[in-house]
Motif scaffolding. Structure first.
Motif, PDB file in Angstrom:
ATOM      1  N   GLN A  55       2.317  14.136  -9.583  1.00 46.26           N
ATOM      2  CA  GLN A  55       1.259  13.198 -10.004  1.00 46.26           C
ATOM      3  C   GLN A  55       1.853  11.835 -10.335  1.00 46.26           C
ATOM      4  N   ASP A  56       3.024  11.845 -10.998  1.00 49.51           N
ATOM      5  CA  ASP A  56       3.690  10.569 -11.306  1.00 49.51           C
ATOM      6  C   ASP A  56       4.116   9.854 -10.024  1.00 49.51           C
ATOM      7  N   GLU A  57       4.608  10.642  -9.069  1.00 52.61           N
ATOM      8  CA  GLU A  57       5.079  10.023  -7.820  1.00 52.61           C
ATOM      9  C   GLU A  57       3.918   9.422  -7.025  1.00 52.61           C
ATOM     10  N   VAL A  58       2.780  10.119  -6.987  1.00 52.84           N
ATOM     11  CA  VAL A  58       1.608   9.575  -6.279  1.00 52.84           C
ATOM     12  C   VAL A  58       1.111   8.318  -6.995  1.00 52.84           C
ATOM     13  N   ALA A  59       1.087   8.384  -8.329  1.00 52.80           N
ATOM     14  CA  ALA A  59       0.635   7.218  -9.100  1.00 52.80           C
ATOM     15  C   ALA A  59       1.540   6.020  -8.810  1.00 52.80           C
ATOM     16  N   ALA A  60       2.844   6.282  -8.679  1.00 53.80           N
ATOM     17  CA  ALA A  60       3.787   5.189  -8.403  1.00 53.80           C
ATOM     18  C   ALA A  60       3.549   4.603  -7.002  1.00 53.80           C
ATOM     19  N   MET A  61       3.225   5.473  -6.044  1.00 56.74           N
ATOM     20  CA  MET A  61       2.941   4.969  -4.680  1.00 56.74           C
ATOM     21  C   MET A  61       1.711   4.069  -4.715  1.00 56.74           C
ATOM     22  N   GLY A  62       0.670   4.541  -5.392  1.00 58.61           N
ATOM     23  CA  GLY A  62      -0.571   3.760  -5.491  1.00 58.61           C
ATOM     24  C   GLY A  62      -0.321   2.425  -6.175  1.00 58.61           C
ATOM     25  N   GLN A  95     -10.021  -4.365  -1.519  1.00 62.84           N
ATOM     26  CA  GLN A  95      -9.841  -3.212  -0.630  1.00 62.84           C
ATOM     27  C   GLN A  95      -8.792  -2.273  -1.237  1.00 62.84           C
ATOM     28  N   ARG A  96      -8.898  -0.994  -0.845  1.00 62.88           N
ATOM     29  CA  ARG A  96      -8.043   0.007  -1.496  1.00 62.88           C
ATOM     30  C   ARG A  96      -7.251   0.832  -0.494  1.00 62.88           C
ATOM     31  N   GLY A  97      -6.102   1.303  -0.960  1.00 66.84           N
ATOM     32  CA  GLY A  97      -5.321   2.242  -0.175  1.00 66.84           C
ATOM     33  C   GLY A  97      -4.317   1.558   0.728  1.00 66.84           C
ATOM     34  N   MET A  98      -3.888   2.294   1.753  1.00 60.76           N
ATOM     35  CA  MET A  98      -2.787   1.830   2.579  1.00 60.76           C
ATOM     36  C   MET A  98      -3.145   0.671   3.495  1.00 60.76           C
ATOM     37  N   PHE A  99      -4.460   0.549   3.820  1.00 56.69           N
ATOM     38  CA  PHE A  99      -4.824  -0.437   4.841  1.00 56.69           C
ATOM     39  C   PHE A  99      -5.729  -1.538   4.328  1.00 56.69           C
ATOM     40  N   SER A 100      -5.604  -2.701   4.975  1.00 55.54           N
ATOM     41  CA  SER A 100      -6.585  -3.762   4.813  1.00 55.54           C
ATOM     42  C   SER A 100      -6.956  -4.259   6.189  1.00 55.54           C
ATOM     43  N   MET A 101      -8.246  -4.543   6.345  1.00 53.46           N
ATOM     44  CA  MET A 101      -8.674  -5.168   7.591  1.00 53.46           C
ATOM     45  C   MET A 101      -8.637  -6.665   7.326  1.00 53.46           C
ATOM     46  N   TYR A 146      -6.040  10.183   1.640  1.00 52.98           N
ATOM     47  CA  TYR A 146      -5.211   9.306   0.809  1.00 52.98           C
ATOM     48  C   TYR A 146      -5.502   9.476  -0.677  1.00 52.98           C
ATOM     49  N   GLN A 147      -5.800  10.696  -1.107  1.00 50.62           N
ATOM     50  CA  GLN A 147      -6.159  10.908  -2.517  1.00 50.62           C
ATOM     51  C   GLN A 147      -5.021  10.433  -3.427  1.00 50.62           C
ATOM     52  N   GLY A 148      -5.343   9.555  -4.352  1.00 47.16           N
ATOM     53  CA  GLY A 148      -4.340   9.075  -5.305  1.00 47.16           C
ATOM     54  C   GLY A 148      -3.770   7.717  -4.947  1.00 47.16           C
ATOM     55  N   LEU A 149      -3.955   7.291  -3.701  1.00 51.44           N
ATOM     56  CA  LEU A 149      -3.377   5.997  -3.308  1.00 51.44           C
ATOM     57  C   LEU A 149      -4.350   4.846  -3.531  1.00 51.44           C
ATOM     58  N   GLY A 150      -5.600   5.171  -3.872  1.00 54.57           N
ATOM     59  CA  GLY A 150      -6.599   4.124  -4.126  1.00 54.57           C
ATOM     60  C   GLY A 150      -6.610   3.756  -5.588  1.00 54.57           C
ATOM     61  N   ARG A 151      -7.292   4.581  -6.386  1.00 59.65           N
ATOM     62  CA  ARG A 151      -7.329   4.335  -7.835  1.00 59.65           C
ATOM     63  C   ARG A 151      -6.427   5.346  -8.538  1.00 59.65           C
ATOM     64  N   LEU A 210       3.916  -3.348  10.401  1.00 60.33           N
ATOM     65  CA  LEU A 210       2.796  -3.038   9.498  1.00 60.33           C
ATOM     66  C   LEU A 210       1.662  -2.410  10.303  1.00 60.33           C
ATOM     67  N   SER A 211       2.032  -1.710  11.386  1.00 61.25           N
ATOM     68  CA  SER A 211       0.992  -1.157  12.262  1.00 61.25           C
ATOM     69  C   SER A 211       0.676   0.300  11.934  1.00 61.25           C
ATOM     70  N   ILE A 212       1.690   1.128  11.826  1.00 54.24           N
ATOM     71  CA  ILE A 212       1.428   2.565  11.693  1.00 54.24           C
ATOM     72  C   ILE A 212       1.104   2.936  10.240  1.00 54.24           C
ATOM     73  N   GLY A 213       0.336   4.015  10.071  1.00 54.45           N
ATOM     74  CA  GLY A 213      -0.080   4.462   8.742  1.00 54.45           C
ATOM     75  C   GLY A 213       0.951   5.368   8.099  1.00 54.45           C
ATOM     76  N   LEU A 214       2.029   4.769   7.630  1.00 54.50           N
ATOM     77  CA  LEU A 214       3.034   5.533   6.894  1.00 54.50           C
ATOM     78  C   LEU A 214       3.235   4.846   5.560  1.00 54.50           C
ATOM     79  N   TYR A 215       3.518   5.618   4.527  1.00 56.86           N
ATOM     80  CA  TYR A 215       3.860   5.016   3.237  1.00 56.86           C
ATOM     81  C   TYR A 215       5.368   4.799   3.200  1.00 56.86           C
TER      82      TYR A 215
END
Ligand code: PMP
Length: 399
Positions: free
Chosen positions: A309-316, A345-351, A215-220, A31-36
């Protein structure tokens, strides 16, 4: 001659990935690198990109020539439509200078070089903390960098009061780098109301905002994640916007992104574009062709664009679902502790609230790899690895 060259300590994220590869435990989780990653634990190829490749293959009977310095024209326009809105005033007025770049990093480099040439006295202000490479790229371009307060470890959110108080003191003409959504490394974002409050301060203080959108689309959603862009345009600000398609098109190796400079009028945009081209020429002459072709095919076609757009929405949605499950299961295991920040918190990462010693225990005792800062890649979680991750976190956070 080169004997005096000292060994670089290397990138801490990439060396963790190497350690992970060498780890032979079956239960290990990276869970270290920034990959989806998708639910199956793979970095996906998007269906829209597969279709774009098929279309490209049917047209591929011509040589691959150099692109112009500024990149593929139809791609650059498609980027403007996506980021600013097709019918938006700055797009219609032709007052945005956009160049195709080598991912988001390339956009930051071109932007940094351009700014340093025209504003040599300007310093760069970044959030504390920020993505490490922001500092490296801007310092590499000759900038002195400083930080403004941002993350509040106590709440897991933004210390907006301290941030605003600091930004009010920044001398005019300095550059302020901001994350429009999915802050890396914390996941702590400004609310829409906070953007509404910040933008007039940036304007009044005559600062140069530099938005970095990876990360447009992965937050909201695609639209909500560019709220900051909309507010800045509405306020009549001049600003820079770098964007990366690495994550949202899952095109990491193609190195595809863009830099847009919002100017007061078309004439200025034309002159700025000419200087961005000079910057590109000096750095690498012209950008690679494939990623731009693929993204252009997708964004230029209604059906493919809808599919994307559907695929990004599904990732988010998948990331939010993992956040929810991690939260639920940690609360069940450690009822006395507050994990609400995982949901906020939003997107791929959490601190996460993890000390370096706890991070080491996660890795050494449980094979769970996260960054020493406590940054955890939520997009690496799935139904299969969630139980061992919860087990490991519960163990190190309990004591
Ligand atoms: N900006 C931020 C905030 C990022 O997190 C990243 C990459 N992880 C980038 C820029 C760079 O993007 P790219 O990989 O497309 O160069």
């Amino acid at each position: 001659m080169f004997q005096s060259v000292e060994l670089s300590p290397g990138d801490p994220i990439l060396s963790l990935v190497e350690d992970f590869k060498r780890d032979d435990r079956a239960q290990k989780v990276n869970l270290s690198i920034g990959l989806y990653y998708d639910e199956a634990g793979h970095v996906p190829q998007l269906a829209c990109i597969r279709r774009a490749y098929e279309r490209l293959a049917s047209q591929q009977d011509r040589p691959d020539l150099y692109l112009p310095m500024e990149g593929l024209a139809s791609y650059r326009l498609a980027v403007q439509h996506l980021l600013f809105g097709r019918g938006s005033e700055p797009v219609q007025a032709g007052r945005i200078a956009t160049v195709q770049t080598l991912g988001g990093s390339g956009a930051l480099k071109v932007g940094a070089d351009f700014l340093h040439r025209y504003f040599p006295q300007a310093e760069l202000w970044v959030s504390n903390p920020t993505w490490e490479n922001h500092i490296s790229i801007f310092e590499g371009a000759g900038f002195k960098t400083r930080t403004y307060p941002y993350f509040d470890p106590a709440t897991g959110g933004v210390d907006f009061e301290a941030m605003l108080a600091c930004i009010r003191q920044i001398p005019a003409g300095h550059v302020v780098l901001l994350h429009p959504c999915c802050h890396n490394p914390t996941g702590a974002d400004l609310t829409d109301e906070q953007w509404d409050m910040l933008v007039p301060v940036l304007k009044e203080r005559k600062l140069i905002p530099f938005l970095d959108l990876a990360y447009q689309g992965l937050g909201r959603s695609l639209e909500e994640d560019v709220y900051a862009v909309r507010v800045m345009v509405a306020a009549g600000l001049e600003f820079l916007l770098s964007n990366s398609f690495s994550k949202v098109f899952s095109l990491y190796g193609d190195r595809i992104g863009a830099l847009s400079v919002v100017c007061p009028d078309e004439g200025t945009a034309e002159r700025v574009l000419s200087q961005l081209k000079v910057t590109v020429r000096r750095n690498y002459s012209s950008p690679p062709v494939r990623g731009a072709q693929l993204v252009d095919i997708v964004l230029g076609d209604q059906a493919l664009s809808g599919l994307w757009q559907d695929e990004v929405a599904a990732m988010g949605a998948r990331i939010r679902e993992m956040r929810k499950k991690l939260h639920e299961q940690l609360v069940a295991r450690l009822p006395g502790q507050d994990f609400r920040y995982l949901l906020e918190q939003r997107g791929m990462f959490s601190m996460m609230k993890l000390s370096p010693a706890q991070v080491d225990r996660l890795r050494e005792e449980h094979g769970v790899y996260v960054l020493r800062s406590g940054r955890v890649c939520m997009a690496g979680l799935n139904e299969r690895n969630l139980p061992p991750v919860v087990e490991a976190l519960a163990a190190v956070l309990a004591s």
